[in-house]
Write a protein that holds these residues in place. Structure first.
Motif, PDB file in Angstrom:
ATOM      1  N   CYS A 415      57.479 -31.496   4.993  1.00  0.00           N
ATOM      2  CA  CYS A 415      56.154 -31.770   5.535  1.00  0.00           C
ATOM      3  C   CYS A 415      55.118 -31.114   4.610  1.00  0.00           C
ATOM      4  O   CYS A 415      55.469 -30.330   3.733  1.00  0.00           O
ATOM      5  CB  CYS A 415      56.050 -31.201   6.942  1.00  0.00           C
ATOM      6  SG  CYS A 415      55.774 -29.427   6.964  1.00  0.00           S
ATOM      7  N   CYS A 421      48.274 -28.226   5.800  1.00  0.00           N
ATOM      8  CA  CYS A 421      48.229 -28.463   7.241  1.00  0.00           C
ATOM      9  C   CYS A 421      47.663 -27.263   7.977  1.00  0.00           C
ATOM     10  O   CYS A 421      48.100 -26.133   7.767  1.00  0.00           O
ATOM     11  CB  CYS A 421      49.638 -28.748   7.736  1.00  0.00           C
ATOM     12  SG  CYS A 421      49.722 -28.914   9.515  1.00  0.00           S
ATOM     13  N   LEU A 423      48.036 -26.420  10.959  1.00  0.00           N
ATOM     14  CA  LEU A 423      48.909 -25.852  11.981  1.00  0.00           C
ATOM     15  C   LEU A 423      50.054 -25.041  11.388  1.00  0.00           C
ATOM     16  O   LEU A 423      50.818 -24.409  12.105  1.00  0.00           O
ATOM     17  CB  LEU A 423      49.502 -26.979  12.844  1.00  0.00           C
ATOM     18  CG  LEU A 423      48.493 -27.870  13.554  1.00  0.00           C
ATOM     19  CD1 LEU A 423      49.191 -29.052  14.205  1.00  0.00           C
ATOM     20  CD2 LEU A 423      47.719 -27.085  14.594  1.00  0.00           C
ATOM     21  N   ALA A 424      50.169 -25.056  10.072  1.00  0.00           N
ATOM     22  CA  ALA A 424      51.368 -24.506   9.427  1.00  0.00           C
ATOM     23  C   ALA A 424      51.474 -22.991   9.548  1.00  0.00           C
ATOM     24  O   ALA A 424      50.472 -22.285   9.629  1.00  0.00           O
ATOM     25  CB  ALA A 424      51.372 -24.896   7.954  1.00  0.00           C
ATOM     26  N   GLY A 457      57.016 -26.817   7.999  1.00  0.00           N
ATOM     27  CA  GLY A 457      56.201 -25.619   7.854  1.00  0.00           C
ATOM     28  C   GLY A 457      55.838 -24.955   9.159  1.00  0.00           C
ATOM     29  O   GLY A 457      55.184 -23.906   9.174  1.00  0.00           O
ATOM     30  N   CYS A 458      56.246 -25.547  10.270  1.00  0.00           N
ATOM     31  CA  CYS A 458      56.084 -24.899  11.573  1.00  0.00           C
ATOM     32  C   CYS A 458      56.945 -25.640  12.575  1.00  0.00           C
ATOM     33  O   CYS A 458      57.551 -26.651  12.266  1.00  0.00           O
ATOM     34  CB  CYS A 458      54.616 -24.851  12.025  1.00  0.00           C
ATOM     35  SG  CYS A 458      54.014 -26.384  12.764  1.00  0.00           S
ATOM     36  N   ASN A 460      56.435 -27.604  14.835  1.00  0.00           N
ATOM     37  CA  ASN A 460      56.186 -29.004  15.175  1.00  0.00           C
ATOM     38  C   ASN A 460      57.197 -29.946  14.537  1.00  0.00           C
ATOM     39  O   ASN A 460      57.336 -31.089  14.943  1.00  0.00           O
ATOM     40  CB  ASN A 460      54.775 -29.412  14.778  1.00  0.00           C
ATOM     41  CG  ASN A 460      53.758 -28.817  15.730  1.00  0.00           C
ATOM     42  OD1 ASN A 460      54.042 -28.653  16.907  1.00  0.00           O
ATOM     43  ND2 ASN A 460      52.595 -28.477  15.216  1.00  0.00           N
ATOM     44  N   ALA A 461      57.867 -29.473  13.500  1.00  0.00           N
ATOM     45  CA  ALA A 461      59.045 -30.183  12.976  1.00  0.00           C
ATOM     46  C   ALA A 461      58.737 -31.547  12.364  1.00  0.00           C
ATOM     47  O   ALA A 461      59.566 -32.443  12.401  1.00  0.00           O
ATOM     48  CB  ALA A 461      60.116 -30.316  14.064  1.00  0.00           C
ATOM     49  N   CYS A 462      57.556 -31.695  11.771  1.00  0.00           N
ATOM     50  CA  CYS A 462      57.260 -32.955  11.086  1.00  0.00           C
ATOM     51  C   CYS A 462      58.229 -33.198   9.938  1.00  0.00           C
ATOM     52  O   CYS A 462      58.432 -34.327   9.522  1.00  0.00           O
ATOM     53  CB  CYS A 462      55.836 -32.959  10.552  1.00  0.00           C
ATOM     54  SG  CYS A 462      54.612 -32.633  11.824  1.00  0.00           S
TER      55      CYS A 462
HETATM   56  S1  SF4 Z   1      55.653 -29.310  10.743  1.00  0.00           S
HETATM   57 FE1  SF4 Z   1      53.866 -30.647  10.965  1.00  0.00          FE
HETATM   58  S2  SF4 Z   1      52.354 -29.395  11.968  1.00  0.00           S
HETATM   59 FE2  SF4 Z   1      53.908 -27.991  11.159  1.00  0.00          FE
HETATM   60  S3  SF4 Z   1      53.209 -27.417   9.115  1.00  0.00           S
HETATM   61 FE3  SF4 Z   1      54.478 -29.206   8.852  1.00  0.00          FE
HETATM   62  S4  SF4 Z   1      53.022 -30.916   8.898  1.00  0.00           S
HETATM   63 FE4  SF4 Z   1      51.986 -29.166   9.783  1.00  0.00          FE
END
Ligand code: SF4
Lengths: 552, 179, 102
Positions: A415, A421, A423-424, A457-458, A460-462
């Motif tokens: 991601c 991002c 939110l990271a 990166g967090c 949220n698991a994108c």
């Molecule tokens: S998983 Fe999604 S929200 Fe988290 S850092 Fe990556 S892109 Fe951003």
């Protein structure tokens, strides 16, 4: 491919005008940021770390050359000359001015594209198997159904303010390339003994903070009931899904808390009141939409291409490319080509405008003008004559797009992470770059074989780390970037969620740790045919823990 | 229920409210149109049965149709309150009222009713909007709502909508006229 | 997001409403893309005054998401203290676009 009729075009144009009006009201101060934010999100506009980001939908991953050229044009004219292909068959532009958004959306509408519902608490861009319509193992082409779902879900008056986002994925092959079991609704189109089409319906899968594998609610939902059944699922979710805690608001939590049986009953109840009415899919309408997805005119060819075989014999690089990046096509003499967006040391999923133009030109010339975008952040040319592969390979190489690593250790999903991002917790791209540099040697990559590394990166698991054979999750430990490793995840038809192997690693240790895991696998596999995932499933976490934490 | 700052828009035009909303403790008038909160309606349901005038009910955000489904045919008005416009439950409740329970009385959205959601509300089956937001009132008055009038779904309130073509679920709706 | 501290150096950052660009508030009340030009508050009162000005610009639809960020000084060169804010101020830590491809 699907082509807009006047109605579709009018729809998108009206949506552009509506958003233009909303942007104007925001810029004039008539609307506050709080009022505007949910509206801009419904049209894919985020405010990221550096600037506004625009997320463009590539419905079920299908693009024509003309559409790709338009994306390249937008990257050049309105952005910094590149774009980022995401894990959900979207393209993100990272540096867009709010004031330019309406003009960009108008340009997209010219080529039958949009950014509708690429964000927000609504039904998101419908994704599908990126080999749809081409794969040798396909039973039913999922694209017509994905298109029907796209239409039905667009500005749905009942489902535009759901508890949380909602993702649908459709496949039509037994080998699941669309990760349907980790979607809110996953659909597998199939045929029964009579040859009729229906769907296995999976509900309540997802990644994020609480990863869950979906439950199968129907094994064979008749084709005509598709929309009514989906409407029933969404209605139950809209009414009952939690709205008190955004981390518990996805349908997976509802299914988990209420139990599969109770939810299934509620859905069947709603379905009973919706079935047989306006949402029934008439066979004539399915046929009309399916006609858009008729296969291109492909020639009758021998299964084996003497020309390709001769070229492979003379060129190891081509042979490697064909070995990894070409998959079996329905029709003899054709192949499906994966265009890797993971060259060693570069940001996964990024493409410059020049590369987009190059792919467009190659698609027009060699792939019946069709391009696919995969959730693995690669591009696909679905209908290539084997005879043409040497020339296509040369064309891709000239654009820096011939990396022969599809499905290998360097074909990493990552991601955007903390580099983009807001939110990271930690960066993803540099980790992916360093891992791919560490494993750059092609011989070593091919020896390791199929291995999917996925980095988020967090939580949220994108980056889909939960379903990575090796998953990497960035966390923030007292202001330092740390990375947690999970092993044994898989997003295919044997879906599994990865298990946390142990304490996380600092940024300067994570690449070594990945290498230790890979070396441990190489040491314990039965033979080179036993993939990482198969070996993991045989031996479990323990040998890997021992390798990683031996001196701890 | 409209306060001096709210305006009632009903079936295409602004109108004076002919419903009364007795405050807690205030007795229910013997006649005329009266709407009550769900809890009070349930508590006084038996007594209200003999009343002459039409009865309505007000559901707060998050209140469901549980326990009053059988009463729906007697209601002349159902008000669904939006505490926040992003809470979309009322859209489903509205559609169930219209499509499954056959409610034909006035279905009113109140609370956080904003211009950008007006078309969704109408298509979900609302035919009246109680609007506190001045910009929305002005925009409706001037017929300036910019929205999408081509739809990919059948809706629950298709007054003024027509099937638009081959697709069974395709519709077009009229622009909201100024008045 | 950084909290005001009486001792540490703080600046105010935001994004320009129209372009989305990361900006810092200057001593003259205007906004700059350069953290080097940011006004640095050294007391809680100064930080609050700085933020109040930024909030007014938010309400006036000039910027969005104004926030205080912790600053470290190297000599008299200010830089955000945390990685996230450094990336905001200086851009991605990885090459991108044509620069990466070449
Ligand atoms: S998983 Fe999604 S929200 Fe988290 S850092 Fe990556 S892109 Fe951003």
């Amino acid at each position: 491919m699907y082509r807009y009729d006047e109605f579709d075009l009018g729809f998108v144009r009206e949506r552009v005008a509506e958003f233009r009006d909303q942007v104007a009201r925001r810029l004039s101060g008539e609307m506050t940021e709080d009022q505007f934010k949910p509206l801009r999100l419904m049209n894919g506009v985020y405010l990221q770390l550096h600037a506004y980001m625009l997320r463009v939908a590539i419905p079920y991953g299908v693009l024509s050359g003309r559409q790709m050229r338009k994306l390249a044009h937008i990257a050049r004219k309105y952005d910094r000359d590149y774009g980022h292909f995401t894990t959900r068959q979207n393209l993100q532009f990272n540096w867009i001015k709010l004031a330019d958004m309406p003009a960009i959306l108008e340009e997209l509408a010219e080529v039958e594209m949009h950014a509708i519902q690429t964000s927000g608490n609504c039904i998101r861009n419908v994704t599908a198997d990126h080999f749809a319509g081409a794969a040798a193992d396909e039973t039913v082409d999922p694209r017509p159904y994905a298109e029907i779902l796209r239409q039905w879900s667009s500005l749905h008056p009942e489902f535009s303010f759901l508890p949380r986002k909602f993702k649908l994925a459709v496949t039509g092959a037994a080998a699941d390339r669309a990760a349907i079991q980790v979607h809110d609704i996953g659909l597998e189109a199939k045929r029964d003994a009579k040859g009729d089409i229906g769907f296995a319906v999976w509900v309540g899968g997802g990644q994020g903070r609480t990863p869950m594998i979906a439950r199968k609610l129907r094994d064979f939902l008749p084709e005509a009931d598709l929309l009514a059944y989906c409407e029933a699922i969404l209605r139950v979710y809209n009414l009952e899904g939690r709205r008190d805690n955004k981390y518990k608001a996805r349908i997976k939590i509802l299914v988990h808390e209420k139990g599969t049986d109770e939810i299934a009953d509620a859905i069947e109840n709603e379905f009973a009141s919706l079935k047989g009415k306006a949402l029934d899919l008439p066979a004539a309408e399915i046929a009309r939409i399916a006609a858009y997805f008729a296969p291109p005119a492909l020639a009758d060819l021998p299964a084996r291409s003497a020309k390709l075989e001769a070229a492979k014999a003379a060129d190891v690089a081509l042979a490697r490319f064909v070995d990894r990046n070409v998959s079996a096509h329905k029709r003899p003499g054709y192949g499906i080509v994966t265009v890797s967006l993971k060259p060693v040391g570069l940001p996964p999923g990024d493409a410059t405008s020049a590369q987009m133009d190059a792919v467009a030109a190659l698609a027009e010339r060699f792939s019946a003008d069709e391009i696919r975008v995969s959730h693995e952040q690669n591009l696909v040319l679905p209908h290539v004559r084997l005879d043409d592969l040497p020339e296509l390979f040369a064309g891709l190489a000239a654009a820096g797009l011939a990396t022969p690593n599809a499905g290998l250790v360097t074909d990493i999903i990552a991601c955007p992470g903390l580099d983009y991002c807001s939110l990271a917790n930690a960066r993803s791209i540099p980790v992916a770059q360093r891992i791919s540099e560490r494993f750059a040697d092609l011989g070593r990559q091919h020896d390791i074989g199929d291995l999917k590394i996925k980095i988020s990166g967090c939580i949220n698991a994108c980056g889909h780390h939960h379903v990575g054979h090796i998953g990497i999750l960035g966390v923030d430990r007292k202001g330092e970037e740390f990375y947690q490793i999970t092993l044994g995840g898989s997003g295919d038809e044997t879906c599994s969620i990865g298990e946390i192997v142990g304490p996380g690693f600092p940024a300067d240790r994570i690449v070594d740790a990945v290498e230790q895991v890979v070396d441990a696998y190489l040491g314990l596999r039965r033979d080179p045919g036993e993939t990482f995932l198969a070996a993991y499933r045989r031996v479990g976490l323990k040998p890997f823990q021992e390798a990683l934490y031996a001196d701890a | 229920m409209p306060t001096p700052e709210t305006a009632l828009w009903r079936a295409g035009a602004f109108a004076a409210d002919d419903w009364r909303f007795p405050a807690a403790g205030e007795p229910v008038p013997a006649d005329g149109k009266v709407a009550l909160p769900k809890a009070r309606f349930l508590a006084e349901r038996a007594a209200l049965a003999g009343r002459n005038g039409p009865i309505g009910v007000v559901l707060e955000s998050g209140e469901s149709l549980a326990d009053i489904e059988d009463d729906v045919p007697r209601f002349g008005l159902i008000v669904l309150r939006f505490a926040r416009y992003a809470d979309g439950r009322n859209y489903s409740t509205a559609r169930i009222l219209r499509d499954r329970l056959g409610f034909r009385g006035e279905l009113r959205a109140s609370g956080d009713v904003l211009r950008d959601q007006v078309l969704f509300m109408l298509r979900a089956g609302f035919d009246a909007l109680e609007i506190a937001h001045a910009g929305t009132v002005a925009t409706l008055k001037e017929g300036r709502i910019v929205g999408v009038h081509r739809h990919y779904q059948p809706a629950s309130n298709e007054i003024g909508e027509s099937a638009a073509g081959l697709r069974g679920w395709q519709r077009t709706s009229r622009r909201l006229a100024s008045n | 997001m950084a909290k005001a501290q009486a001792t540490g150096a703080l600046a105010v950052t935001a994004n320009d409403l129209r372009s989305g660009t990361v900006v810092f508030r200057r001593p003259d009340g205007r906004w700059s893309e350069e953290v080097l030009e940011a006004e640095i508050a050294l007391t809680a009162e100064a930080a609050q005054a700085l933020l109040a000005g930024a909030r007014a610009d938010h309400d006036a639809c000039i910027v969005v998401e104004p926030a205080l960020v912790e600053i470290t000084m190297t000599g008299n060169r200010p830089a955000p203290r945390h990685l996230r804010e450094r990336i905001r101020a200086q851009g991605p830590t990885v090459a991108y676009g044509a620069a990466a491809a070449n």
